[in-house]
Design a protein around this motif. Sequence first.
Motif, short mmCIF file in Angstrom:
data_model
loop_
_atom_site.label_atom_id
_atom_site.label_comp_id
_atom_site.label_asym_id
_atom_site.label_seq_id
_atom_site.Cartn_x
_atom_site.Cartn_y
_atom_site.Cartn_z
N THR A 1 26.16 -27.96 5.27
CA THR A 1 25.91 -26.65 5.85
C THR A 1 26.40 -25.55 4.93
OG1 THR A 1 26.12 -27.62 8.06
CG2 THR A 1 26.24 -25.23 7.92
N ASN A 2 27.53 -25.76 4.29
CA ASN A 2 28.06 -24.80 3.32
C ASN A 2 27.12 -24.66 2.13
OD1 ASN A 2 29.98 -22.93 2.71
ND2 ASN A 2 31.51 -24.40 2.02
N GLN A 3 26.54 -25.77 1.66
CA GLN A 3 25.58 -25.73 0.56
C GLN A 3 24.34 -24.92 0.96
OE1 GLN A 3 24.91 -29.91 -0.14
NE2 GLN A 3 26.49 -30.03 -1.71
N LEU B 1 21.16 -19.98 0.45
CA LEU B 1 20.46 -18.88 1.10
C LEU B 1 20.96 -17.53 0.61
CD1 LEU B 1 20.07 -20.22 4.73
CD2 LEU B 1 18.24 -19.81 3.07
N GLU B 2 22.20 -17.47 0.12
CA GLU B 2 22.73 -16.21 -0.41
C GLU B 2 22.00 -15.79 -1.68
OE1 GLU B 2 26.94 -16.55 -0.99
OE2 GLU B 2 27.34 -16.75 1.16
N ILE B 3 21.56 -16.76 -2.48
CA ILE B 3 20.92 -16.42 -3.74
C ILE B 3 19.40 -16.36 -3.64
CG2 ILE B 3 22.81 -17.32 -5.15
CD1 ILE B 3 21.11 -19.81 -5.66
N LEU C 1 29.36 -20.61 10.04
CA LEU C 1 28.31 -20.80 9.05
C LEU C 1 26.93 -20.70 9.69
CD1 LEU C 1 29.75 -23.73 6.89
CD2 LEU C 1 29.28 -21.40 6.12
N GLU C 2 26.80 -21.27 10.87
CA GLU C 2 25.52 -21.24 11.58
C GLU C 2 25.10 -19.81 11.90
OE1 GLU C 2 22.17 -22.99 13.16
OE2 GLU C 2 23.82 -24.01 12.13
#
Length: 125
Positions: free
Chosen positions: A14-16, A21-23, A78-79
Amino acid sequence: MRRIDALNQLHVVTNQIAKSLEIVSPSMDDQGSEQLEGINHMITRREETIKLLDEAMVKEGKNWTEDEQGLLQQLNILEETIQPKLSELYAAFSDQMRRLQNGKAAANKYKSAAYTDGAFFDQRK
């Protein structure tokens, strides 16, 4: 697989996804297909990990330890960041598909027309 291990793996995946999604730019014109395929692959891995967690919960029960509760809270945070980004990405993808369909329709309409000696004749009735 133990429940805590499945939760740790779920947290990592989930962190990955969140970092990827940030980039990713919401403009589909700027995306390489490999970025979107990578995110899709991670989402599939996350789904598989959730299945492993479900199996572990059947074996070990649903009484969460403090460590597990901490991971669940982090997953919840994170969700909350992932969902809006995925929705934005889906909307951009839908918009690009709509533009593609409009272009395809225009091209098909143009194909049915005739062009002779510098004059354009529309064959539609």
